[in-house]
Design a protein around this motif. Structure first.
Motif, PDB file in Angstrom:
ATOM      1  N   GLU A  37       1.010  -1.625  -0.173  1.00 59.44           N
ATOM      2  CA  GLU A  37      -0.074  -0.006   0.005  1.00 59.44           C
ATOM      3  C   GLU A  37       0.693   1.256   0.249  1.00 59.44           C
ATOM      4  O   GLU A  37       0.546   2.417  -0.746  1.00 59.44           O
ATOM      5  N   PRO A  38       2.051   1.451   0.589  1.00 59.57           N
ATOM      6  CA  PRO A  38       2.713   2.282   0.657  1.00 59.57           C
ATOM      7  C   PRO A  38       3.228   3.025  -0.726  1.00 59.57           C
ATOM      8  O   PRO A  38       3.626   3.492  -0.935  1.00 59.57           O
ATOM      9  N   LEU A  39       3.767   1.802  -1.602  1.00 54.63           N
ATOM     10  CA  LEU A  39       4.543   1.502  -2.627  1.00 54.63           C
ATOM     11  C   LEU A  39       3.499   2.496  -3.470  1.00 54.63           C
ATOM     12  O   LEU A  39       3.615   2.808  -4.595  1.00 54.63           O
ATOM     13  N   ALA A  40       2.194   1.772  -3.917  1.00 51.34           N
ATOM     14  CA  ALA A  40       1.002   2.102  -4.305  1.00 51.34           C
ATOM     15  C   ALA A  40       1.002   3.909  -4.505  1.00 51.34           C
ATOM     16  O   ALA A  40       0.810   4.376  -5.149  1.00 51.34           O
ATOM     17  N   ARG A  42       2.858   6.135  -2.861  1.00 46.04           N
ATOM     18  CA  ARG A  42       4.079   6.578  -3.392  1.00 46.04           C
ATOM     19  C   ARG A  42       4.416   7.323  -4.520  1.00 46.04           C
ATOM     20  O   ARG A  42       4.585   7.591  -5.258  1.00 46.04           O
ATOM     21  N   PHE A  43       3.651   5.884  -5.518  1.00 44.05           N
ATOM     22  CA  PHE A  43       3.784   5.895  -6.714  1.00 44.05           C
ATOM     23  C   PHE A  43       3.091   5.886  -7.028  1.00 44.05           C
ATOM     24  O   PHE A  43       2.826   6.293  -9.077  1.00 44.05           O
ATOM     25  N   GLY A  44       1.565   6.540  -7.351  1.00 46.04           N
ATOM     26  CA  GLY A  44       0.730   6.597  -7.558  1.00 46.04           C
ATOM     27  C   GLY A  44       0.483   4.649  -8.531  1.00 46.04           C
ATOM     28  O   GLY A  44      -0.496   4.940  -9.360  1.00 46.04           O
ATOM     29  N   LEU A  45       1.012   4.054  -7.974  1.00 45.35           N
ATOM     30  CA  LEU A  45       0.184   2.587  -8.689  1.00 45.35           C
ATOM     31  C   LEU A  45      -0.637   2.188  -8.060  1.00 45.35           C
ATOM     32  O   LEU A  45      -1.690   2.128  -7.358  1.00 45.35           O
ATOM     33  N   LYS A  46      -1.598   0.975  -9.145  1.00 45.61           N
ATOM     34  CA  LYS A  46      -2.904   0.374  -8.590  1.00 45.61           C
ATOM     35  C   LYS A  46      -2.125  -1.057  -7.810  1.00 45.61           C
ATOM     36  O   LYS A  46      -1.537  -1.933  -8.248  1.00 45.61           O
ATOM     37  N   LEU A  47      -3.154  -0.965  -6.655  1.00 45.23           N
ATOM     38  CA  LEU A  47      -3.007  -2.638  -5.824  1.00 45.23           C
ATOM     39  C   LEU A  47      -3.976  -3.344  -6.287  1.00 45.23           C
ATOM     40  O   LEU A  47      -4.387  -2.781  -5.743  1.00 45.23           O
ATOM     41  N   PRO A  60      -0.255 -10.200  -4.223  1.00 44.53           N
ATOM     42  CA  PRO A  60      -0.660  -8.727  -4.247  1.00 44.53           C
ATOM     43  C   PRO A  60       0.195  -7.996  -5.435  1.00 44.53           C
ATOM     44  O   PRO A  60       1.625  -8.737  -5.925  1.00 44.53           O
ATOM     45  N   GLU A  61      -0.734  -7.201  -6.389  1.00 45.91           N
ATOM     46  CA  GLU A  61       0.527  -6.939  -7.949  1.00 45.91           C
ATOM     47  C   GLU A  61       0.519  -5.039  -7.486  1.00 45.91           C
ATOM     48  O   GLU A  61      -0.384  -4.444  -7.189  1.00 45.91           O
ATOM     49  N   LEU A  62       1.561  -4.795  -8.570  1.00 49.89           N
ATOM     50  CA  LEU A  62       1.074  -2.963  -8.305  1.00 49.89           C
ATOM     51  C   LEU A  62       1.030  -2.491 -10.632  1.00 49.89           C
ATOM     52  O   LEU A  62       2.564  -3.135 -10.163  1.00 49.89           O
ATOM     53  N   ALA A 203      10.361  -3.880   1.274  1.00 46.26           N
ATOM     54  CA  ALA A 203       9.595  -2.187   0.586  1.00 46.26           C
ATOM     55  C   ALA A 203       9.903  -1.029   0.477  1.00 46.26           C
ATOM     56  O   ALA A 203      10.463  -0.747  -1.025  1.00 46.26           O
ATOM     57  N   GLU A 204      10.736  -0.926   1.308  1.00 49.24           N
ATOM     58  CA  GLU A 204      11.497   0.673   1.018  1.00 49.24           C
ATOM     59  C   GLU A 204      12.857   0.366   0.232  1.00 49.24           C
ATOM     60  O   GLU A 204      13.595   1.323  -0.790  1.00 49.24           O
TER      61      GLU A 204
END
Length: 249
Positions: A37-40, A42-47, A60-62, A203-204
């Motif tokens: 979720e934080p990656l989604a 941060r980068f405007g991606l869809k989870l 899950p995928e981004l 994740a970071e």
């Protein structure tokens, strides 16, 4: 007559174990979705988290666009069929006796895919390998790099200090397999790591790698096109520049 109760008991035990397995896997995959979720954000991606027909959560995928590029973060077991074409191109680069796109054929893995236009048709890979020259720089001692035709002169630009530090940090983490491959094949720039994202620290690291891959993709797309009869893109630019210079009087 005693056989039937034993069969029923065994079936009950196996069913209970399977239900426990499904619940455990479901909790693992939901927990990983929380790390995505934080990656989604941060980068405007869809989870995306789908379920199998049996009701089991899939990993899950981004996916989406970041910095004007298609970016995906995916996981797989054994081998993701969506990597099949990249694997074919990678084998052309590494040779019949060279490494595969995935060095560790069994188990779970996670990969980042960043799309690029790659007008020069560049190709390279970096693999973890401790058999490098003992007296060389730390990066050369830990990793083996190989470039396709015309790509070697661009190595310092593509594998700059930032991405070298990032790869070296995976060695310092002390994991059995720091990472599997960094590869450019066709229109895909790939970073593949053994295992799943299980901690916020992992994740970071993947977050930093997304930005590093986009940096490399920008350089790949800005590399000059190869010209017929020229050994490298850089040589092509030099030849073209010399031909256009006016003669001195």
């Amino acid at each position: 007559m005693k056989t039937l109760p034993l069969i029923l008991l065994l079936g009950t035990v196996l069913t209970a174990l399977y239900v426990l397995y499904l619940r455990r896997e479901g909790r693992r995959r939901m927990a990983q979705g929380k790390l995505y979720e934080p990656l989604a954000d941060r980068f405007g991606l869809k989870l995306v988290t789908l379920k199998t027909p049996a009701g089991l959560y899939m990993w899950p995928e981004l996916g989406g666009a970041y910095r004007g590029r298609e970016v995906r973060v995916r996981g797989g077991v054994e081998f993701d069929p969506r990597l099949a074409e990249y694997d074919r191109l990678f084998r052309r680069l590494s040779g019949a006796s060279g490494p595969r796109l995935r060095s560790v054929p069994k188990g779970e893995f996670t990969y980042v895919e960043v799309k690029c236009s790659n007008p020069s048709g560049l190709a390279f890979y970096v693999a973890f390998d401790l058999s490098g020259p003992k007296g060389g720089a730390e990066f050369e001692r830990c990793f083996r790099s190989r470039f396709g035709e015309g790509g070697e002169p661009l190595a310092p630009m593509l594998l700059d200090e930032a991405i070298r530090r990032e790869l070296l940090s995976t060695v310092a983490s002390g994991r059995p397999h720091p990472f599997e491959k960094l590869a450019l094949v066709g229109d895909g720039l790939l970073y593949i790591e053994t295992g799943r994202i299980k901690t916020a620290g992992q994740a970071e690291r993947f977050a930093r790698m997304i930005d590093r891959l986009c940096d490399v993709a920008d350089k790949v797309d800005s590399a000059p096109r190869r010209m017929p009869g020229v050994e490298s893109p850089l040589a092509g630019v030099a030849s073209f520049t010399q031909e256009r210079q006016p003669e001195r009087t």
